[in-house]
Design an enzyme around this catalytic site. Structure first.
Site, PDB file in Angstrom:
ATOM      1  N   HIS A 169       0.867  -1.178   0.000  1.00  0.00           N
ATOM      2  CA  HIS A 169       0.000   0.000   0.000  1.00  0.00           C
ATOM      3  C   HIS A 169       0.907   1.232   0.000  1.00  0.00           C
ATOM      4  CE1 HIS A 169      -3.844  -1.823   2.054  1.00  0.00           C
ATOM      5  NE2 HIS A 169      -4.108  -1.564   0.791  1.00  0.00           N
ATOM      6  N   CYS A 269      -2.509   2.854   9.023  1.00  0.00           N
ATOM      7  CA  CYS A 269      -3.520   1.872   8.590  1.00  0.00           C
ATOM      8  C   CYS A 269      -4.720   1.872   9.529  1.00  0.00           C
ATOM      9  CB  CYS A 269      -2.941   0.464   8.580  1.00  0.00           C
ATOM     10  SG  CYS A 269      -1.552   0.223   7.496  1.00  0.00           S
TER      11      CYS A 269
HETATM   12  N1  ARG Z   1      -3.967  -7.115   6.520  1.00  0.00           N
HETATM   13  C1  ARG Z   1      -4.362  -5.910   5.867  1.00  0.00           C
HETATM   14  C2  ARG Z   1      -4.281  -6.085   4.364  1.00  0.00           C
HETATM   15  O1  ARG Z   1      -3.349  -6.700   3.897  1.00  0.00           O
HETATM   16  C3  ARG Z   1      -3.527  -4.763   6.325  1.00  0.00           C
HETATM   17  C4  ARG Z   1      -4.003  -3.453   5.811  1.00  0.00           C
HETATM   18  C5  ARG Z   1      -3.106  -2.328   6.182  1.00  0.00           C
HETATM   19  N2  ARG Z   1      -3.671  -1.100   5.849  1.00  0.00           N
HETATM   20  C6  ARG Z   1      -3.038  -0.078   5.264  1.00  0.00           C
HETATM   21  N3  ARG Z   1      -3.656   1.055   5.125  1.00  0.00           N
HETATM   22  N4  ARG Z   1      -1.828  -0.234   4.786  1.00  0.00           N
HETATM   23  O2  ARG Z   1      -5.123  -5.621   3.626  1.00  0.00           O
END
Ligand code: ARG
Length: 276
Positions: A169, A269
């Protein structure tokens, strides 16, 4: 060094980690056999909320839903600009129901929610700064969604190519130090190696004074930070980056979310910003 960094009070939306767990693997940090210490996770998350409130930010909370262990990662639910909500459509089927749960909260709070047609994971990949929205792609949010975001908000969207699956991300590789609203020049911190060469060059042209993070900072979720323009809520493990921030006039506020790193998430996150 600037001596007048001004914090701007924010409105955040969060989700209590009541059902947080690592039950599937949709990024390289996740190992379904990893044990999450539920009490520790809860205490760490509470410390984040307390730190926000202690620094003058308001925090709303969405009710967590059973069987949605990643719902704690509120940033993925939407991008909110000027009170307009661009919702989410998750890449992983396991996370898709989260969109509706957040949409219900937004509607009850008086917002309309636009549902994207293409995969789009909210502030995970969409980062407003200055006159632009920086938008990550490569692992989750699609370029088609970037175009949708530009049409919806009428704000120029700058597509950035992510190349390292550990930084899947945009908000794991970059965060906004100053959004440009308080008279200071907009600025960011980022980890260049997470981006393709062209995207790196684009970032360098846009933000020549950016704070550059090390590999260790990035691996410690140091780029998954939240800044209010003065205080930077940041992982205590991102030591080099914290030092650089101090030299740029920011005040690091360490908050350890190590239990959430097991799911590939950190401070940003867990935090959705509601911009009115
Ligand atoms: N386990 C989640 C996923 O892989 C973590 C999300 C993390 N969120 C973020 N905004 N980076 O989607």
């Amino acid at each position: 060094m600037p001596d007048s960094r001004v914090p701007r009070p924010r409105r955040f939306l969060v989700c209590e980690p009541r059902h947080f767990a690592v039950q599937y693997a949709i990024n390289p940090w996740m190992h379904p056999d990893a044990q999450v210490d539920v009490d520790l996770a809860h205490g760490q998350w509470q410390a984040l909320i307390s730190a926000y409130r202690a620094h003058g930010h308001s925090v709303d909370s969405v009710e967590p839903v059973t069987d949605l262990p990643d719902m704690v990662f509120a940033a993925n639910s939407a991008l909110v600009l000027a009170g307009r909500v661009f919702g989410s459509l998750f890449h992983a089927p396991q996370r898709r129901p989260e969109s509706t749960a957040y949409e219900t909260w937004f509607k009850a709070a008086g917002f309309d929610v636009h549902r994207p047609e293409s995969v789009c994971e909210g502030e995970g990949d969409l980062v407003p700064v200055g006159r632009y929205v920086l938008a990550g792609t490569g692992f989750r949010t699609t370029r088609e969604a970037h175009r949708e975001v530009q049409e919806f908000f009428g704000v120029p969207v700058i597509s950035l190519q992510l190349v390292d699956p550990r930084f899947y991300h945009l908000d794991t590789a970059l965060f906004v130090l100053d959004d440009g609203s308080g008279g200071h020049e907009a600025n960011i911190a980022y980890y260049p190696e997470a981006f393709s060469p062209g995207s790196r060059e684009a970032l360098d042209r846009l933000f020549p004074d950016a704070v550059i993070a090390t590999h260790e900072d990035a691996m410690a979720f140091g780029l998954n930070s939240v800044s209010d323009g003065h205080h930077v809520f940041i992982s205590p493990r991102a030591e080099a980056l914290a030092g650089r921030l101090v030299r740029h006039g920011y005040v690091p506020v360490p908050v350890d979310l190590s239990e959430f790193h097991k799911a590939g998430g950190g401070i940003k996150c867990c935090t959705q910003e509601i911009r009115s």
